[in-house]
Scaffold this active site. Structure first.
Site, PDB file in Angstrom:
ATOM      1  N   HIS A   1      31.238  20.847  62.263  1.00 19.16           N
ATOM      2  CA  HIS A   1      32.425  21.682  62.073  1.00 19.16           C
ATOM      3  C   HIS A   1      33.598  21.180  62.909  1.00 19.16           C
ATOM      4  CE1 HIS A   1      29.044  24.286  60.894  1.00 19.16           C
ATOM      5  NE2 HIS A   1      29.911  24.907  60.119  1.00 19.16           N
TER       6      HIS A   1
ATOM      7  N   ASP B   1      33.091  20.863  58.294  1.00 11.43           N
ATOM      8  CA  ASP B   1      33.541  22.086  57.628  1.00 11.43           C
ATOM      9  C   ASP B   1      34.601  22.870  58.401  1.00 11.43           C
ATOM     10  OD1 ASP B   1      31.530  21.416  55.879  1.00 11.43           O
ATOM     11  OD2 ASP B   1      30.497  23.345  55.997  1.00 11.43           O
TER      12      ASP B   1
ATOM     13  N   HIS C   1      35.999  24.558  50.228  1.00 10.53           N
ATOM     14  CA  HIS C   1      35.163  25.466  51.025  1.00 10.53           C
ATOM     15  C   HIS C   1      35.688  26.904  50.950  1.00 10.53           C
ATOM     16  CE1 HIS C   1      31.898  26.015  53.772  1.00 10.53           C
ATOM     17  NE2 HIS C   1      32.616  26.173  54.872  1.00 10.53           N
TER      18      HIS C   1
END
Length: 279
Positions: A241, A96, A147
């Protein structure tokens, strides 16, 4: 014989024109303030040769850009993990908050070296700032999800939620040609208006069943490795991430996560692939 000669001359003329147009279309991209490296020259030459060849070939079928759709059963649904038939040991890495300078590049290198495909959930602002990294992710076969634009957690009305998601989707398409039905709400917040709008568009709201906990500011990289290896199950979606801050510890942990899961017998798939394998 004369007809054949004239046809050959026409082909040569077309090739020359095509080569000139190709060179003109590439040159501005190099930038007047940047030195033209050997790599740039090689790219221009390769592109010109390709144009010459294509001018003599019949038109071929258009190559479609990636479209990451979801099976009907997952449209407008929230997904944490997938139940796999025969309990096959497959697992999906999701990453992410990028694309992000340096970190994304390093993670892409690691994934490529290990022949692993992941699913990246992009933040619109980060995509806008790092479009070349995004293009590489797509070119190397990774799946892409939305996102939001700002990565906000707060409550939003429908118009704001729509803007956050649609603005990002539009830039994803403009930058890479990708269309995606995968959405992940920032922070995993499901009740701030974002997930509701995504579901109304028949996107799958992709959560996770296993986190590396790599946002913990005090944890060592080995802790991220242990979190994933101890919690892995067939059909798991792993949260990691590459952006949103300094992720050097995630980069350090990634090779051990991959090798450890492989030693456990896991095969890596993207989230779209995982959804298609569901019972």
């Amino acid at each position: 014989m004369i007809d054949n000669y004239l046809k050959r001359q026409q082909i040569i003329s077309i090739v020359a024109i095509a080569s000139t147009i190709t060179a003109c279309s590439i040159a501005p991209q190099l930038g007047s303030n940047q030195p033209i490296s050997k790599i740039h020259i090689a790219k221009v030459q390769a592109h010109t040769v390709e144009g010459q060849i294509n001018a003599q070939l019949p038109p071929s079928a258009k190559v479609e850009n990636p479209t990451f759709t979801v099976p009907t059963k997952f449209q407008g649904k929230t997904v944490y993990k997938v139940q796999i038939s025969n309990n096959e040991k497959v697992i999906a890495l999701s990453i992410d908050d990028g694309p992000w300078p340096k970190t994304t590049l390093e993670m892409l290198d690691i994934l490529k070296q290990n022949d692993v495909k992941a699913t990246f959930f992009w933040v619109g602002q980060a995509l806008q700032a790092n479009s070349d990294l995004a293009k590489r992710e797509v070119a190397e076969g990774h799946a892409i999800g939305n996102h939001t634009w700002h990565h906000w957690y707060r409550r939003m009305d429908e118009a704001t939620a729509k803007s956050e998601i649609d603005r990002t989707a539009d830039l994803i398409y403009k930058t890479t040609g990708v269309k995606t039905s995968l959405f992940r709400p920032p922070g995993g917040f499901l009740n701030n208006g974002l997930a509701a709008y995504a579901k109304s568009q028949k996107d799958a709201v992709i959560m996770w069943s296993l986190t590396s906990a790599d946002t913990d500011p005090h944890a060592k990289p080995q802790a991220f490795v242990n979190n994933v290896l101890k919690g892995a199950k067939p059909g798991s979606i792993v949260l990691m991430h590459d952006g949103g801050g300094d992720r050097h510890r995630t980069v350090e942990a990634l090779p051990q996560i991959i090798s450890g899961l492989k030693q456990q017998g896991y095969r890596f798939v993207t989230i779209p692939e995982l959804l298609k394998m569901a019972q």
